[in-house]
Write a protein that holds these residues in place. Sequence first.
Motif, PDB file in Angstrom:
ATOM      1  N   ILE A 146       0.860  -1.181   0.000  1.00 51.11           N
ATOM      2  CA  ILE A 146       0.000   0.000   0.000  1.00 51.11           C
ATOM      3  C   ILE A 146       0.897   1.232   0.000  1.00 51.11           C
ATOM      4  CG2 ILE A 146      -1.661   1.326   1.358  1.00 51.11           C
ATOM      5  CD1 ILE A 146      -2.733  -1.361   2.429  1.00 51.11           C
ATOM      6  N   ASN A 147       0.852   2.005  -1.063  1.00 54.55           N
ATOM      7  CA  ASN A 147       1.681   3.207  -1.199  1.00 54.55           C
ATOM      8  C   ASN A 147       0.810   4.422  -0.897  1.00 54.55           C
ATOM      9  OD1 ASN A 147       4.049   1.766  -2.668  1.00 54.55           O
ATOM     10  ND2 ASN A 147       2.241   1.232  -3.873  1.00 54.55           N
ATOM     11  N   ILE A 148       1.232   5.223   0.073  1.00 57.63           N
ATOM     12  CA  ILE A 148       0.393   6.343   0.482  1.00 57.63           C
ATOM     13  C   ILE A 148       1.214   7.619   0.606  1.00 57.63           C
ATOM     14  CG2 ILE A 148       0.596   5.629   2.909  1.00 57.63           C
ATOM     15  CD1 ILE A 148      -2.248   6.814   3.305  1.00 57.63           C
ATOM     16  N   LYS A 149       0.695   8.658   0.005  1.00 58.55           N
ATOM     17  CA  LYS A 149       1.302   9.989   0.115  1.00 58.55           C
ATOM     18  C   LYS A 149       0.404  10.864   0.993  1.00 58.55           C
ATOM     19  CE  LYS A 149       2.575  14.181  -2.435  1.00 58.55           C
ATOM     20  NZ  LYS A 149       3.840  14.402  -1.696  1.00 58.55           N
ATOM     21  N   PHE A 150       1.021  11.535   1.983  1.00 59.44           N
ATOM     22  CA  PHE A 150       0.311  12.456   2.862  1.00 59.44           C
ATOM     23  C   PHE A 150       0.669  13.881   2.471  1.00 59.44           C
ATOM     24  CE2 PHE A 150       0.976   8.563   5.260  1.00 59.44           C
ATOM     25  CZ  PHE A 150      -0.270   8.327   5.828  1.00 59.44           C
ATOM     26  N   THR A 151      -0.340  14.732   2.349  1.00 56.00           N
ATOM     27  CA  THR A 151      -0.059  16.123   1.998  1.00 56.00           C
ATOM     28  C   THR A 151      -1.223  16.996   2.433  1.00 56.00           C
ATOM     29  OG1 THR A 151       0.605  17.599   0.199  1.00 56.00           O
ATOM     30  CG2 THR A 151      -1.062  15.940  -0.321  1.00 56.00           C
ATOM     31  N   THR A 152      -0.999  18.292   2.403  1.00 57.34           N
ATOM     32  CA  THR A 152      -2.104  19.224   2.594  1.00 57.34           C
ATOM     33  C   THR A 152      -2.677  19.576   1.230  1.00 57.34           C
ATOM     34  OG1 THR A 152      -0.669  21.155   2.449  1.00 57.34           O
ATOM     35  CG2 THR A 152      -1.022  20.212   4.639  1.00 57.34           C
ATOM     36  N   ILE A 153      -3.922  20.001   1.222  1.00 57.53           N
ATOM     37  CA  ILE A 153      -4.544  20.385  -0.051  1.00 57.53           C
ATOM     38  C   ILE A 153      -3.824  21.595  -0.638  1.00 57.53           C
ATOM     39  CG2 ILE A 153      -6.302  21.722   1.184  1.00 57.53           C
ATOM     40  CD1 ILE A 153      -6.573  20.005  -2.284  1.00 57.53           C
ATOM     41  N   GLN A 154      -3.323  22.467   0.240  1.00 58.40           N
ATOM     42  CA  GLN A 154      -2.588  23.634  -0.251  1.00 58.40           C
ATOM     43  C   GLN A 154      -1.319  23.201  -0.993  1.00 58.40           C
ATOM     44  OE1 GLN A 154      -3.673  23.026   2.830  1.00 58.40           O
ATOM     45  NE2 GLN A 154      -4.215  24.899   3.946  1.00 58.40           N
ATOM     46  N   GLN A 155      -0.565  22.254  -0.392  1.00 64.80           N
ATOM     47  CA  GLN A 155       0.670  21.787  -1.008  1.00 64.80           C
ATOM     48  C   GLN A 155       0.384  21.005  -2.285  1.00 64.80           C
ATOM     49  OE1 GLN A 155       3.890  22.544   0.217  1.00 64.80           O
ATOM     50  NE2 GLN A 155       4.333  21.861  -1.878  1.00 64.80           N
ATOM     51  N   LEU A 156      -0.672  20.207  -2.257  1.00 66.53           N
ATOM     52  CA  LEU A 156      -1.052  19.440  -3.445  1.00 66.53           C
ATOM     53  C   LEU A 156      -1.389  20.371  -4.597  1.00 66.53           C
ATOM     54  CD1 LEU A 156      -1.692  16.618  -4.624  1.00 66.53           C
ATOM     55  CD2 LEU A 156      -4.040  16.931  -3.805  1.00 66.53           C
ATOM     56  N   HIS A 157      -2.153  21.404  -4.300  1.00 64.86           N
ATOM     57  CA  HIS A 157      -2.538  22.390  -5.306  1.00 64.86           C
ATOM     58  C   HIS A 157      -1.296  23.055  -5.903  1.00 64.86           C
ATOM     59  CE1 HIS A 157      -5.136  25.446  -7.163  1.00 64.86           C
ATOM     60  NE2 HIS A 157      -4.298  26.364  -6.702  1.00 64.86           N
ATOM     61  N   THR A 158      -0.347  23.406  -5.040  1.00 60.57           N
ATOM     62  CA  THR A 158       0.891  24.045  -5.498  1.00 60.57           C
ATOM     63  C   THR A 158       1.724  23.089  -6.350  1.00 60.57           C
ATOM     64  OG1 THR A 158       0.946  25.457  -3.535  1.00 60.57           O
ATOM     65  CG2 THR A 158       3.016  25.162  -4.732  1.00 60.57           C
ATOM     66  N   ASP A 159       1.875  21.841  -5.872  1.00 60.42           N
ATOM     67  CA  ASP A 159       2.697  20.861  -6.589  1.00 60.42           C
ATOM     68  C   ASP A 159       2.163  20.587  -7.988  1.00 60.42           C
ATOM     69  OD1 ASP A 159       4.373  20.643  -4.441  1.00 60.42           O
ATOM     70  OD2 ASP A 159       3.524  18.764  -3.696  1.00 60.42           O
ATOM     71  N   LEU A 160       0.853  20.461  -8.090  1.00 59.63           N
ATOM     72  CA  LEU A 160       0.259  20.086  -9.372  1.00 59.63           C
ATOM     73  C   LEU A 160       0.267  21.233 -10.382  1.00 59.63           C
ATOM     74  CD1 LEU A 160      -2.729  17.931  -8.109  1.00 59.63           C
ATOM     75  CD2 LEU A 160      -0.812  17.124  -9.485  1.00 59.63           C
ATOM     76  N   ASN A 161       0.167  22.436  -9.865  1.00 60.93           N
ATOM     77  CA  ASN A 161       0.066  23.578 -10.771  1.00 60.93           C
ATOM     78  C   ASN A 161       1.379  24.340 -10.936  1.00 60.93           C
ATOM     79  OD1 ASN A 161      -2.927  23.595 -11.429  1.00 60.93           O
ATOM     80  ND2 ASN A 161      -2.981  23.559  -9.190  1.00 60.93           N
ATOM     81  N   ASN A 162       2.418  23.878 -10.252  1.00 58.80           N
ATOM     82  CA  ASN A 162       3.768  24.425 -10.409  1.00 58.80           C
ATOM     83  C   ASN A 162       4.746  23.253 -10.405  1.00 58.80           C
ATOM     84  OD1 ASN A 162       3.343  27.547  -9.973  1.00 58.80           O
ATOM     85  ND2 ASN A 162       2.157  26.512  -8.382  1.00 58.80           N
ATOM     86  N   THR A 163       4.779  22.551 -11.506  1.00 55.29           N
ATOM     87  CA  THR A 163       5.535  21.291 -11.576  1.00 55.29           C
ATOM     88  C   THR A 163       7.002  21.507 -11.224  1.00 55.29           C
ATOM     89  OG1 THR A 163       4.056  20.550 -13.320  1.00 55.29           O
ATOM     90  CG2 THR A 163       6.112  19.328 -13.029  1.00 55.29           C
ATOM     91  N   ARG A 164       7.492  20.652 -10.328  1.00 55.63           N
ATOM     92  CA  ARG A 164       8.903  20.680  -9.960  1.00 55.63           C
ATOM     93  C   ARG A 164       9.386  19.248  -9.785  1.00 55.63           C
ATOM     94  NH1 ARG A 164       9.158  19.952  -4.438  1.00 55.63           N
ATOM     95  NH2 ARG A 164       7.194  20.231  -3.322  1.00 55.63           N
ATOM     96  N   GLU A 165      10.669  19.091  -9.642  1.00 56.94           N
ATOM     97  CA  GLU A 165      11.258  17.759  -9.551  1.00 56.94           C
ATOM     98  C   GLU A 165      10.739  17.010  -8.328  1.00 56.94           C
ATOM     99  OE1 GLU A 165      15.721  15.702  -9.660  1.00 56.94           O
ATOM    100  OE2 GLU A 165      15.481  17.877  -9.494  1.00 56.94           O
ATOM    101  N   ASN A 166      10.409  15.713  -8.516  1.00 59.24           N
ATOM    102  CA  ASN A 166       9.966  14.792  -7.457  1.00 59.24           C
ATOM    103  C   ASN A 166       8.589  15.112  -6.889  1.00 59.24           C
ATOM    104  OD1 ASN A 166      12.284  13.196  -7.556  1.00 59.24           O
ATOM    105  ND2 ASN A 166      13.382  14.585  -6.176  1.00 59.24           N
ATOM    106  N   SER A 167       7.859  16.040  -7.478  1.00 58.79           N
ATOM    107  CA  SER A 167       6.511  16.306  -6.991  1.00 58.79           C
ATOM    108  C   SER A 167       5.505  15.500  -7.812  1.00 58.79           C
ATOM    109  CB  SER A 167       6.182  17.799  -7.091  1.00 58.79           C
ATOM    110  OG  SER A 167       6.075  18.182  -8.448  1.00 58.79           O
ATOM    111  N   VAL A 168       4.297  15.384  -7.287  1.00 58.11           N
ATOM    112  CA  VAL A 168       3.251  14.668  -8.015  1.00 58.11           C
ATOM    113  C   VAL A 168       2.788  15.518  -9.197  1.00 58.11           C
ATOM    114  CG1 VAL A 168       2.404  13.299  -6.094  1.00 58.11           C
ATOM    115  CG2 VAL A 168       1.499  15.599  -6.444  1.00 58.11           C
TER     116      VAL A 168
END
Length: 850
Positions: A146-168
Amino acid sequence: MTFLHELFNNPFVHKILAGVDLPNGITDNLKFRIRPYQEEAFRRYLYIEREEFDGKPKKPLHLLYNMATGSGKTLIMAGLMLHLYEKGYRNFLFFVNSNNIIQKTKDNFLSSQTSKYLFHDKIVINGKEVFLKQVENFDESDHENINIKFTTIQQLHTDLNNTRENSVTYEDFKEKKMILIADEAHHLNSGTKSGNLFGSWEETVLQILHQNFENILLEFTATLDYESREITGKYKDKVIYKYDLARFRTDKFSKEINLVRSMYDEKERIIQALILNLYRQELAATHHINLKPVILFKAKKTIKESEQNKENFHKLINDFSEAMVDKIRKTSTVPVVQKAFVFFENRNISKSDIVERIQTSFREENCLSANNDSEAEKNQILLNTLEDENNPIRAVFAVQKLNEGWDVLNLFDIVRLYEDRDGKDGKPGKTTLSEAQLIGRGARYYPFALNEGEDKFVRKYDDDVANDLKILEELYYHTKEDSRYISELKKALVESGIYEDEANLETKQLKLKPLFKASELYKKGVVFSNKKVPRSFDNVKSFKDLRIVKTRFSYQLSSGSGRTSNVFLELEKPALPDEVIKTKGVKMKDIQKHVVRYALSRNPFYYFDTLSHYFPNINSIRDFIDDEKYLGGMEIIFYGSDARLREISHFDYLQALNGLLQNIEADIKHHATDYEGSAFYPLPIHQVFRDKEIRVSKNSIKADGQENIVSEEPWYAYNANYGTYEEKRFVELFSRRFKGLKQKFQDIHLIRNEREVKIFDKLGRAFEPDFILFCTQRDEKQLTYQVFIEPKGAHLLDYDRWKEDFLREIGNEQKTIKIHTDHYLITAVPFYNHETEREFERALDKTFTS
């Protein structure tokens, strides 16, 4: 507007749900007992997964669990995660709006050494050990665990809309099917409320969901604004379960709330709370309950204010004196405070002892501030493990940081250290609503049980107002007397469902009639019950002894045969000549031992330590494999073509053995619970049934004591029947039938069982039948019948079916026991329901004629 959860009120659906067994993947791997309403939460998901019905949610699946604070939403998440792993999902994304909740959830899911870890030491699904693996992105995921990533919605929103290395990235959710788990999901609806999703966190979540048709979004919240047209429009086809605070409280899984109002100043309110804190601790200790009660001191607005409260408190503890204690003793008009001082006196706890014990408990190192983010993060473990024995914290000082995401069971007092209010026109203000939310979090029940077999997770003393232990089931909110503020707070609490205004309750006196107390049954008779005891497997010497009677397991061998069809023609053409499927039986003794041993070694259930628990008469794994009373008596029936049956490989045997072993494991666990009900034993009736005070809602069906029927009747033991509608209809029936019974029996007594008598079924489940009927025959045998009777509303018939099955078993057994010269026959009848009253009457008649 019909919500999805309302579809489950359909009696037909409810009946199907009652017959749904939870998968072993859930029941075997969760550490904590699954409560009935949590079982319902799982069953509803399984129903949606398996059944076709009007209104079924479309893919990609998006569901919301609207469940009360403290009801175990995280356990539901964990159970669904296990089930969805079994269904082929491997990647899970957990997100919430607060770092504070992230850390707590990580501990619950990943830290096996913490008390709130949700799983057993080993997670085993389909005979294979599975691990929970935290990942930063899903390139790190593997297919075994079971692979699980924990994050805040704020961080998820930032990661997805500002692509950077090793982010989702959005591509992760397109290429891999994903389970999205959103906690405190009401924070994700700003776009819906404003009517503009563009650029919002909510839009990000929905974009993720729709990247893959097989993605699933599971939202969880205790707070859903059903008054908002936009919110109800969004969620009407998504709310799979509504289990709010009102039901949580009604089902007795929460503490009761008491508002302690006084004209004391702030300092004296604190002292009063300290005295009640000590009373709880000492009272619990006398009953061998290990309890460390905690107090929360609540500031209104600023961290500076809370820090000053903490400083003032330490000075108060340093200066604490007998004179301060004596002032509260002499001036407090709160009944429970006076009860505390009576307790101290009876236990020879002097005023100097009270001072010393309070000063010791509330030393500065035992007090914690939970205000700014850095403190909250630093103190996260202490705040979320307040119940642990090695956690020293007794007092918490806070402003707002604990209103969400805080799980605490042993909070018993909240002291409001300010006196103003912000309500208008009788309506609660923002501060008051926040206070009600905090009280709701603190109302989580502290589990304890005094008697073996008692359910330690539910309130026990609602109907026993005078019982001292009732204070261990209550949360006290200490505030200055202010009628307008109290009115506003009550309104907020009542609307949340966690509080029932005392003005809506009344105390009823339930008394045994003098005529009943003068009867031979009361003075010399007995009532039979049993106990929950550990199950002994000493007499289990075969599979058959655990009711595993199926000795053959069918396995379909894989084959390359198939068919092709033309999309425009109905005629199908075989790709290969049609193959005749034949069967071949292979006994266990004919399968190579190393293959059998390897299959056993892959499933921890078949390790010798576990097997010997259920089968103590085997001496080794070899015994288990060879003995025909166990695995040696099993046979696998292979299905396949002639060619495949001639070439059964080691891998085929291994796959077939895995299936066989999983079936056997499921059967063993179903029939071999760790507890069972003991044999029935007698207790003197005069020691069991007694006068009581109970509290009921005014103008409810229970408030009517049915005195017009029972008060003058010699056959009814109590002065009144403060029961449900169905219980009252049963008593009406009994009143009509009494004359017929009187011709055959003497000393007829119907006793309403006010939680005094528990019986346990063969699986160790507790049951408190509503009535016990005693009838003594008029003939020379002088046989006394003890009949368990349970009226049951139609909406609960399917849900409580196991109880009716248990009553039928008791009725079929008709067990007779001799006590000195008296003979008792212990029996029972199926549920009484007004709609099927004639069937009940026939069953009762049959009981007395068989």
